[in-house]
Scaffold this active site. Structure first.
Site, PDB file in Angstrom:
ATOM      1  N   ARG A 294      51.621  43.847  45.642  1.00 51.49           N
ATOM      2  CA  ARG A 294      52.413  43.772  46.948  1.00 51.49           C
ATOM      3  C   ARG A 294      53.743  44.649  46.843  1.00 51.49           C
ATOM      4  NH1 ARG A 294      51.178  40.288  50.666  1.00 51.49           N
ATOM      5  NH2 ARG A 294      50.365  38.892  49.130  1.00 51.49           N
ATOM      6  N   ARG A 331      45.781  41.063  58.027  1.00 51.52           N
ATOM      7  CA  ARG A 331      46.406  40.031  57.433  1.00 51.52           C
ATOM      8  C   ARG A 331      46.957  39.218  58.685  1.00 51.52           C
ATOM      9  NH1 ARG A 331      50.698  40.876  55.087  1.00 51.52           N
ATOM     10  NH2 ARG A 331      50.519  38.926  53.480  1.00 51.52           N
ATOM     11  N   TYR A 335      45.653  35.632  57.519  1.00 52.23           N
ATOM     12  CA  TYR A 335      46.626  34.753  56.925  1.00 52.23           C
ATOM     13  C   TYR A 335      47.731  34.220  58.023  1.00 52.23           C
ATOM     14  CZ  TYR A 335      45.454  36.896  52.386  1.00 52.23           C
ATOM     15  OH  TYR A 335      44.685  37.335  51.398  1.00 52.23           O
ATOM     16  N   CYS A 362      37.774  43.603  69.673  1.00 51.08           N
ATOM     17  CA  CYS A 362      37.263  42.498  70.393  1.00 51.08           C
ATOM     18  C   CYS A 362      37.344  41.025  69.640  1.00 51.08           C
ATOM     19  CB  CYS A 362      35.645  42.815  71.091  1.00 51.08           C
ATOM     20  SG  CYS A 362      35.901  44.452  71.864  1.00 51.08           S
ATOM     21  N   TYR A 391      47.948  45.271  51.046  1.00 46.30           N
ATOM     22  CA  TYR A 391      46.453  44.626  51.579  1.00 46.30           C
ATOM     23  C   TYR A 391      46.386  44.938  53.014  1.00 46.30           C
ATOM     24  CZ  TYR A 391      47.631  42.377  47.160  1.00 46.30           C
ATOM     25  OH  TYR A 391      47.564  42.002  45.796  1.00 46.30           O
TER      26      TYR A 391
HETATM   27  C1  LIG Z   1      46.167  40.109  43.129  1.00 49.26           C
HETATM   28  C2  LIG Z   1      46.587  40.039  41.694  1.00 49.26           C
HETATM   29  C3  LIG Z   1      47.768  40.626  41.392  1.00 49.26           C
HETATM   30  C4  LIG Z   1      48.581  41.310  42.405  1.00 49.26           C
HETATM   31  O1  LIG Z   1      49.295  40.158  43.046  1.00 49.26           O
HETATM   32  P1  LIG Z   1      50.569  40.767  44.214  1.00 49.26           P
HETATM   33  O2  LIG Z   1      50.769  39.593  44.831  1.00 49.26           O
HETATM   34  O3  LIG Z   1      50.093  41.926  44.910  1.00 49.26           O
HETATM   35  O4  LIG Z   1      51.598  41.297  43.443  1.00 49.26           O
HETATM   36  C5  LIG Z   1      48.195  40.668  40.179  1.00 49.26           C
HETATM   37  N1  LIG Z   1      47.063  40.000  39.078  1.00 49.26           N
HETATM   38  C6  LIG Z   1      46.013  39.438  39.453  1.00 49.26           C
HETATM   39  C7  LIG Z   1      45.201  39.152  38.442  1.00 49.26           C
HETATM   40  C8  LIG Z   1      45.689  39.624  40.834  1.00 49.26           C
HETATM   41  O5  LIG Z   1      44.317  39.015  41.071  1.00 49.26           O
END
Ligand SMILES: *Cc1c(COP(=O)(O)O)cnc(C)c1O
Length: 437
Positions: A294, A331, A335, A362, A391
């Site tokens: 992210r 998202r 979430y 919809c 995401y």
């Molecule tokens: C999803 C994930 C990340 C990345 O997480 P972010 O919140 O996008 O930084 C890193 N390592 C593992 C094992 C993950 O499942």
């Protein structure tokens, strides 16, 4: 004006610019909904991570968690930045390989890797398998024996730390589907099992405590726990971990309610914690690996939509609809994620109302933003949602048989179409019809 936008982001036409490109022109040229990434933002975040490691003088790898956003161009871009990547499926592995990304710099994650996926990883010389459970250790042993191959592995540990974030995106607490539990002794059994398998070379330990985390504390605790574990395993099993991988999860700003540290500040604290704890336990400082997803792509991404219909519910609220929604960014519906938006063709106009930005799908839940402050808008205006890079497209669907948007990379005023928009033909390509094949 939105506080994420500055006067220098507005050009002479009075339009918002992204990476030096006029956002309205991008919408005109490539159509909407459109996903746009500012390449410089991606690069500079990676560089900030790399600098913090160099300043602390430790061996490291920045492993981009490619599930946050993957396409061929992204894999090529992170390769050009000397990153490693995480992959979590045959699909991600395959696209990364196809993009020319070196297999040796991939870590394969997941809580239910299939035999076929493990075979693919071994056949292609994937760098590291992050082992998650005993079933997988058995499967991998079968594959390695059959292929007469060896591979590097890490053990994913559930350190029992619950980071303060939305509960759907917590993965470090004891009650998690991921990893070997520390407290119950499962992790230790996993260590003993792997050490018996001569084809698996255990390079270190991994933990990922969650996502969109704002507090340093959880990372410090996890780092300390991993080093303590390494020290314990050194003493009792004479096993020396070369790598400590603390995962990702560094929180970013989506709205003015979020006040995150800079992602590299989290990493600085993690590195210093690991160095100190290693020294305290008489261990050599391990290499420190991080897996940001992210924080690398979130703030670099923009979703562009065209405003269409409007509904005013007398005395309650107004809905302004756009030509995308939960199919390109689920998202908010999934979430309750929050975002901010700007009108690209009038970014500095006076705010006159707060409206719900509704998607075109919809589902009543398909509201992209609640109570978005807006100037006076009209159909045809281009709405830019900010910080959509993580995401978003990665979780896109064809719900209502809407095609997925195109993706454009912008770099210092130059726009490149890196993924084309789907067409109705793309949606029909798997179908044989009633008569079958
Ligand atoms: C999803 C994930 C990340 C990345 O997480 P972010 O919140 O996008 O930084 C890193 N390592 C593992 C094992 C993950 O499942």
């Amino acid at each position: 004006m939105n506080e994420q936008i500055s006067q220098s982001d507005i050009n002479q036409a009075g339009h918002l610019t992204i990476g030096g490109c006029d956002a309205v022109e991008l919408a005109n040229e490539f159509g909407t909904p459109l996903v746009v990434y500012d390449v410089n933002k991606i690069k500079s975040q990676i560089e900030h991570f790399q600098e913090v490691f160099k300043n602390n003088d430790v061996d490291y790898a920045v492993c981009y968690a490619s599930k946050a956003f993957a396409n061929t161009a992204m894999y090529q871009l992170v390769d050009s930045m000397n990153c490693h990547i995480d992959v979590v499926s045959a699909g991600e592995m395959s696209m990364a390989l196809h993009a020319g990304f070196p297999a040796s710099k991939m870590t394969f994650h997941g809580n239910n890797k299939s035999l076929a996926e493990l075979q693919m990883a071994v056949d292609n010389g994937i760098g590291v398998i992050a082992l998650d459970n005993f079933h997988e250790i058995d499967l991998l042993e079968q594959v390695l024996a059959k292929s007469n191959a060896e591979i590097e592995v890490m053990l994913r540990i559930t350190p029992g730390i619950s980071a303060h974030t939305h509960e759907y995106i917590q993965t470090g607490q004891v009650d998690s589907k991921f990893g070997f539990d520390l407290e119950s002794g499962e992790a230790e059994r996993a260590l003993q099992t792997v050490l018996k398998h001569s084809r698996m070379h255990l390079i270190g330990i991994h933990a990922h405590i969650g996502s969109q985390i704002f507090e340093l504390n959880g990372f410090e605790m996890a780092a300390n726990k991993l080093v303590e574990l390494a020290a314990d395993w050194k003493q009792r099993f004479n096993y020396q971990a070369k790598v400590i991988d603390v995962g990702g999860g560094f929180g970013i700003r989506y709205t003015d309610e979020d006040k995150p540290l800079k992602p590299e500040q989290f990493v600085d604290t993690i590195i210093k914690t690991i160095k100190q704890a290693s020294q305290d336990h008489g261990l050599d400082t391990p290499a420190v690996w991080i897996e940001p997803g992210r924080s690398i792509v979130g703030p670099a991404g923009y979703n562009l939509y065209t405003i269409g219909s409007r509904k005013d519910v007398e005395g309650i609220r107004s809905y302004v609809s756009v030509d995308g929604g939960m199919g390109d960014n689920i998202r908010p519906a999934l979430y309750d994620a929050k975002y901010e938006a700007v009108v690209a063709n009038r970014p500095a106009d006076e705010i006159v109302e707060h409206v719900h930005i509704a998607g075109k799908y919809c589902e009543s839940g398909d509201i992209l933003i609640q109570d978005q402050p807006l100037p006076k808008t009209q159909p045809g205006d281009v709405l830019v949602m900010l910080d959509t890079g993580a995401y978003g497209y990665a979780m896109a669907s064809n719900y209502n048989l809407n095609p997925k948007p195109a993706i454009v990379f912008v770099d210092n005023g130059k726009a490149t179409l890196v993924t084309r928009r789907e067409t109705p033909a793309d949606l029909e390509r798997l179908d044989y019809g009633l008569d079958g094949k």
